[in-house]
Design an enzyme around this catalytic site. Sequence first.
Site, PDB file in Angstrom:
ATOM      1  N   ASP A 259     -37.213   1.369  51.045  1.00 33.18           N
ATOM      2  CA  ASP A 259     -37.778   2.550  51.700  1.00 33.18           C
ATOM      3  C   ASP A 259     -38.756   3.215  50.725  1.00 33.18           C
ATOM      4  OD1 ASP A 259     -38.181   4.713  53.402  1.00 33.18           O
ATOM      5  OD2 ASP A 259     -36.438   5.798  52.641  1.00 33.18           O
ATOM      6  N   LYS A 279     -42.595   8.952  53.788  1.00 34.91           N
ATOM      7  CA  LYS A 279     -41.780   7.763  54.027  1.00 34.91           C
ATOM      8  C   LYS A 279     -42.405   6.812  55.038  1.00 34.91           C
ATOM      9  CE  LYS A 279     -37.961   9.263  51.847  1.00 34.91           C
ATOM     10  NZ  LYS A 279     -37.163   8.475  50.903  1.00 34.91           N
ATOM     11  N   GLU A 399     -34.414   8.724  40.233  1.00 33.35           N
ATOM     12  CA  GLU A 399     -33.180   8.973  39.492  1.00 33.35           C
ATOM     13  C   GLU A 399     -33.244   8.399  38.074  1.00 33.35           C
ATOM     14  OE1 GLU A 399     -31.313   7.384  43.315  1.00 33.35           O
ATOM     15  OE2 GLU A 399     -29.585   8.050  42.147  1.00 33.35           O
TER      16      GLU A 399
END
Length: 453
Positions: A259, A279, A399
């Site tokens: 994604d 997205k 992250e």
Amino acid sequence: MRRAQCEESVEESVQQQTDGTHSTKLISWVESANSDHTDFPIQNLPYGSFRRRGAKQAEGAAIGVAIGECVLDVGSLATAGLLSGLSAATERAARLPVLNRLAALSKSERVALRARISRLLSDAGERAVVEPHLHPMEEVEMLLPFEVGDYTDFYASIEHATNVGSLFRPDNPLLPNYRWVPIGYHGRASSVIVSGTDVRRPLGQRKAPDAEAPSFGPCRMLDYELEVGCWIAGANPLGEPTPIAEAEDRIFGLSLVNDWSARDIQAWEYQPLGPFLAKSFATTTSPWVVTAEALAPFRCAMRQRGEDEPEPLEYLSHADGARPAFDIELEVLISSRAMREAGGDPVRLSATNFRHMYWSFGQMIAHHSSNGCDLRPGDLLASGTVSGESRDQFGALLEITRRGAEPIELPGGETRAMLEDGDEITLRGRCRREGVRSIGFGSARGTVLPARA
Ligand code: MN
């Protein structure tokens, strides 16, 4: 702890959920399918859509099954009468170019088709009639496996949700609804693309935190997201939810999903209605859909909820002893243009396992349809970024680099805070269990192209 729980149930689950098509003794007359290293032994038999390279346009696409280093043309198999005796709906579905009608068949019809293909590829007596329907993988081009109906993206890894939350709300990373409701948003089906399709860096509106006003231009914070996709089988009529007890039969199969995400566009646009153009420019799926039947030996219990965590509400509660999770090893690899030019191999960015997810696909299906929303064959539900507990298990650069603040180093000395033009991202997945034949997902791959001028 989680691992032990999985192991404990192996023998029982293998007995309950497998049939002759999973037997480790089963071998194929397609020799490449018997290698220990193949993702596609005869125990797997994933479906995809393919075209022969250089074939005349009129020849078109067909449904294929991956077997070792070959693709079995299921359409021509049906035309040759080798699927006779199966239901008429099965034979019709097999002759179409995409998997939507296969996913509309009943569970027992899908099981029967798998058993037939397994027998045709294992029985040496069938070799002479089946071999003409095989093509070497390098001679085919893989296409999108489904005409994608609707695409919904979830947020089912609590580690991912916590990591992302901590970037924005260090004191209160996880919002109070997370442990109660599977969070998701409606994605865009038209921009779901098959592995190997290049991804153009999107243009969009973004605003740096210290800028006075937003500007429009190429995304500066392009990222990937390691996810697993669930392709929906069967249909629930509008207004009639699929209860959780029936949700498992709505899983046609799984694929790997990237994604792709534009973090700067996302940060500026997401409030208050959630992701939109950050997205919808591209979502990559692997070409092969590994069926729920093939994955049966790799089912396991879900992670145990802690004592301070609520039990799911009844409509989201799996039966005692259910094995709604999937034990799938996942990894992400990167190869920059400079690395490829130097002749280097891709390097691993992270590796994790899908069994750690907080919500199962069964729960996502039950929740998605709980308001009466109709899910149709060929709809795609993606899991959300799959992250484990440590940095080497995180499923996105957001992250790993803490939103670019802690760049990583690549071979040759390059660094990455986010993706650069020319970077190629590859997702891989593999299922392994003692006493069971390993199967794999192949890969989902995409290369970043520069933004349009
Ligand atoms: Mn996502």
